[in-house]
Design an enzyme around this catalytic site. Structure first.
Site, PDB file in Angstrom:
ATOM      1  N   GLU A 173      38.532  48.997  41.532  1.00 36.64           N
ATOM      2  CA  GLU A 173      38.185  47.656  41.002  1.00 36.64           C
ATOM      3  C   GLU A 173      36.680  47.498  40.756  1.00 36.64           C
ATOM      4  OE1 GLU A 173      40.051  44.577  43.396  1.00 36.64           O
ATOM      5  OE2 GLU A 173      42.042  45.159  42.671  1.00 36.64           O
ATOM      6  N   GLU A 292      48.057  48.994  42.108  1.00 36.26           N
ATOM      7  CA  GLU A 292      48.184  47.890  43.079  1.00 36.26           C
ATOM      8  C   GLU A 292      48.993  46.792  42.414  1.00 36.26           C
ATOM      9  OE1 GLU A 292      44.764  46.342  45.167  1.00 36.26           O
ATOM     10  OE2 GLU A 292      43.777  48.305  45.146  1.00 36.26           O
TER      11      GLU A 292
END
Ligand code: AHR
Length: 504
Positions: A173, A292
């Site tokens: 991320e 995710e």
């Protein structure tokens, strides 16, 4: 009763499913490791301190791949802290989750655990506070047989054979301001390209995952993907997607449509990756690692009062409801629908933190509601995805637009001569009658119709009542002359397994 048509054909194969679509994720976060997979002194723990009751549940899910060790955790993680003699490893402050990391369970211990669980590891590299050097050293430590500084160090740590990890995430991320060491798309794209180059010089067969957007609400989405791939297109195999679903306004029709948003996210990133492909005149296509995804919102308030700087605090402990299981079911169907481009997906996470498996320290382990759709998809969703033609009524929604009442996909396991239709009825008021042509499966009979349903959408499984939401079989489904007929109860997850006559 509402009616729908669902048809598929043995000859119309959409994709061969990569089993890594049923992957998961374990981060050094909360009680995932300490008090989850690892609890020395627990009555079920083995000689390594791993809870065998948890291992049994992980094996039941047949998870083929686990992403590790983060997540946000990895962006300030010094991998060297987690190897070597355990009593000499440093205790570190984990800035991502404001916890203490004792490094008792490190890379080699977790690799041992994952072998016991029957899963491969997908290792995330720290491209937040660190860079190319730490990344290439870690890859050498893990994957080189011996005769070099880092591989010999691993051997001196008692691990003679290389781990042979195949898939590596280039950071986590990196578009998120919450990330330690977050970067602009250009900064990250360059770094991913150069770190990836070094890794590929070591072993060109390794698969690399570049960070995509953390979710579709990021202001940089989807330009982030275009810029990042511009830098590292030829180096990476996958672009990663992350998404978490919430029902903050207690609005079930919208919540049940979250997978429509997931579907759009996937379509957008396929288009973006293919746009870069065209720009580069490349012959290679970039696939998706949806590494995710899950429902995550229940624990947010509780997390605000968790004491910082402790080991294994109870963070992100969502207690999942029946409606959450329906959303997870819809997401699994969405991932299967895109199995030609989504090759890896990781349910985030696996134990205690936003997880299908919960434990009590010194106590039992149990299955959350979301355990069941994941279990069914992982067991019965192997093989090929069939093009599944659906005609059904839909409802209008301010957030997601048109949402079909039926979410469904068919898969075919040639070896087992078994077709499975996964289906969610989103209608809270009415049953859904499905009828359709199952071409090429004329002699197939119903082996089982599993249903997960509950009168209360907020029903959950807890330590006191672990079997409140569990699947049951129903016997009203039939096939006749190449036609399937089934009734899906209102608000339900369904797994309809059809098999060749005379086969188990
Ligand atoms: O899974 C929990 C967290 O969600 C991960 O650490 C991070 O990557 C994401 O924001």
């Amino acid at each position: 009763m509402m009616q729908a048509r669902v048809s598929f054909d043995r000859e119309l194969i959409k994709a061969v499913i990569d089993e890594r679509l049923f992957g998961s994720f374990i981060e050094h976060l909360g009680r995932a490791i300490y008090g989850g997979v690892y609890e020395p002194g627990h009555p079920t723990s083995d000689k390594d301190g791993f809870r065998t009751d948890v291992l049994d549940l992980v094996r039941e899910l047949r998870v083929p791949l686990i992403r590790y060790p983060g997540g946000n955790y990895v962006s300030a993680f010094n991998w060297e802290d987690s190897v070597g003699p355990a009593d000499r490893r440093p205790r570190r402050l984990d800035l991502a989750w404001r916890s203490v990391e004792p490094n008792t369970v490190g890379l080699n211990e977790f690799a041992r655990w994952s072998k016991k669980a029957g899963a491969e590891l997908m290792i995330a590299l720290n491209l937040g506070t660190r860079g190319i050097d730490a990344a290439r050293n870690l890859v050498e430590y893990c994957n080189h047989p011996g005769g070099s500084y880092w591989s010999d160090l691993r051997r001196s740590h008692g691990v003679a054979e290389p781990h042979g990890f195949k898939v590596w995430c280039l950071g986590n991320e990196m578009d998120g301001p919450w990330q330690v060491g977050y970067k602009t798309a250009d900064e990250y794209g360059r770094l991913a390209s150069e770190a990836g180059k070094a890794i590929k010089l070591f072993d060109p067969s390794l698969e690399l995952v570049a960070c995509g957007s953390s979710n579709t609400h990021m202001p940089t989405f989807p330009q982030w993907e275009a810029t990042v791939l511009d830098h590292c297109y030829e180096t990476v195999t996958y672009i990663s997607l992350h998404d978490y679903f919430k029902n903050l306004k207690n609005d079930l029709p919208t919540f049940l449509g979250e997978s429509v948003g997931m579907d759009n996210f996937i379509r957008t990133i396929i288009s973006t990756a293919d746009f870069v492909k065209a720009k580069k005149r490349s012959r290679k296509s970039i696939n998706i690692s949806f590494d995710e995804w899950n429902v995550w919102f229940h624990s947010r308030q509780a997390d605000e009062v968790v004491e910082p700087w402790t080991v294994g605090p109870p963070l992100l402990e969502d207690v999942y409801t029946f409606e959450d299981a329906l959303v997870v079911g819809c997401c699994l169907i969405t991932l299967l629908r895109h199995a030609d481009r989504v090759r890896i997906a990781c349910l985030a996470q696996l134990v205690n933190t936003i997880a299908p498996i919960m434990t009590e320290n010194k106590g039992p382990a149990w299955r959350q509601t979301i355990f069941y759709p994941f279990l069914h998809a992982s067991l019965f969703g192997r093989g090929e995805v069939l093009e599944t033609f659906i005609r059904c009524p839909s409802y209008e929604n301010a957030t997601h637009g048109e949402i079909p009442y039926l979410e469904s996909i068919a898969t075919f396991n040639r070896q087992a001569e078994e077709v499975t239709l996964f289906a969610v009825n989103r209608n809270a008021q009415e049953e859904l009658v499905i009828e359709g042509k199952i071409a090429g499966f004329e002699g197939y009979k119903v082996r089982e119709h599993l249903v997960l349903a509950h009168t209360d959408p907020k029903a959950a499984n807890t330590k006191e009542n672990p079997a409140n939401v569990t699947p049951r079989s129903i016997a009203t489904t039939s096939t006749d002359k190449g036609m399937l007929k089934a009734v899906l109860p209102r608000l339900s997850w369904n797994v309809i397994r059809l098999g060749a006559a005379g086969k188990a």
